[in-house]
Design a protein around this motif. Sequence first.
Motif: not given
Length: 697
Positions: A682-684, A679-680, A691-692, A687
Amino acid sequence: MLKFTRLAGAIAATARSAASTAATLGLLGGALSCAQAAVERIEIRERVPFAAGASFAEAGAYEKIRGVAYFALDPRERANASIVDLVRAPRDENGRVLFSSEFVLLRPVHGKPTTLIYDVNNRGGIAMLGQINGRSPANNDPTTLADAGDGFLMRHGFSLLFSAWTWDVAPGAPAARPLIFTPPVLKGLRGRVNNEFTVNAVSDIATYAGMRGLTYEPATSNDPHAQLTKRLRPEEPRRPIPRSSWQFVEPAQAGGPGRIRLEGGFQPGVIYELTYVARDPYVAGAGMAGIRDLLSYLRDHPLEGGPVPKNILMFGISQSGRLIGRMLHDGLNVDEAGKLVFDGAYLHVPGAGGSAGFNSRFVQPTRHPSMLEEHDYPADAFPFTAAPTRDPVTGKTASTLDNARDRQGRLPKLFIANTSTEFWNRGASLIATTPDGVQDVAPPENVRLHGLMGAQHYVGRSRTRAPFTACVSTADHYTTMRALVLALDEWTSQDKAPPASAYPGLNDHTLTSVADYRAVFPKGVGISPPGQNLREPRLNFGWRYQRFGIADTVPPKQGAEYETLVPLPDGDGNDMGGVRLVELQAPLGTHTGWNLRAAETGFGWATSRFDGSFVPFARTEAERLAAGDPRPSLAERYASREDFAAAVRAAAENLIRARLLLPEDLERTMASNLGLYDRILQRDPADQACNYLFAQP
């Protein structure tokens, strides 16, 4: 993995409805005197299959028994001398103080002796199932298979006992069944009480009781002599608010906490305190005696045809862990016959240990001090350590276990565990140092200390930053809790050596001052450390308080502060010393024990009461340089996802060897850490949402 099978009718022969179970068991049998047993009788109100007869691995099916224990305490008994105001409580014709407590028991139906764990409820709610099994029972009434969570405690064959011990529990949902204690009452007695509170947003009306709690209400309706004050910082003088500008108003629901209305409204950033004369104090310490005597009875007497336990443990989280600390401090772990009522106890996140509070006149058990809230309530006081230490201010030498030995000189075996958050907001260093913070104090042989580094009071669950400045820490210390529960059982029942203590200290240079922490913490991470941690003062309630538990000075006078220290951070900002959880051995970012409040709350200088912070590493070297982040990026640390998985597995295996993680929880640990890694990536980075941190349902 749980093996669930339906055992239709397996317990039906022994199950009975509440209407048909008014049977009362005579527990004294006429042969025991009141000096040898304080439980007079038990009334069984419900006995049914638990989880509809589901089978939990080798432990098999469970049943639920709900009942009421009736107690009779003799104030003349030496074992009851520490219970404040018991001698003033109403008595029956035999000179005994009477009260009762509801209880719930979950146990296997196989009829073999088990380890009984008494879970000290937290503000009326069952706590252990939520953190150990991963699911809090609906309506505080464990009934269904879902209420068992992953069934960990059942699969390992424990019997689980819960009972009422505290009175100050605010009403909940209509269907909820909190365990609420009704103590003896001292009718007609009066005394001053104080109620400190804050608000997060402008509000005309505010509740002045503690968190999810109740308080003693004024002896005189809408008391014209009640005083409301305000101040911006704990150390500032209180400024009176004119009595004409505020009024008492009715509770939001019947039996709920009191409220007041202020002209112009209550404001964020202000500490309010309401003081008045109350009446009819409870004998709050009777709740601890009820726990003691229920365990004492069950230790020696079969209940409803079941065997007596082979081993008895206590378990408490936060407030509940502090209650165990007070029982030990007051010798209420030893029954009237001079015997230990539990073999071992696990005090989880009790901060400085809880050797104060719970047992004084007009005490409000739900309150405890943190950096921002409730500074003048007794929760922790010298002594803090299980080995003797000297208070340099008073000159007194003492330990928390001075009154905890049975007649043979034996002590229970104890685990005490704190997370990084308790070092910042609950004085956790004090259980391992002298009160002046100058020297380490090693625990005695019957005690092990564990600092769960990088974790916060509970595994983070907030998906927003507000009302704080950073996303919460999701480091999973619940898996280590599970390992410690089994280790405590093995230590007490099999004499198997427990995991070694692992706690930040001065000798190994992993414990330091806040000033040194701030100097070492890496710059450019995106968060800045607080300017202070909680430093509890010595509270002076008047000369009668220390001896009789009666406060004459309310609010109390504040004396010299105890010296509290925090774990030293490494180059990533992660705490050193103690138990290095997987999240710190194979890090994806910085986990701290603190999370500053947002400036708009008015308390930007203060920390969250329970939450830590998490800031992920940059994904790539380019992102790191662009952000000015001094911490190596994920790409620099782990060449691939497979490399990260190998690091997580190695870290988990380190903890397994130390008996701080169970092999059965290895895959859970792998999945949660790899999920966050994905998730990290994939995270912008732009942002700012949190939620990530969490897998999507």
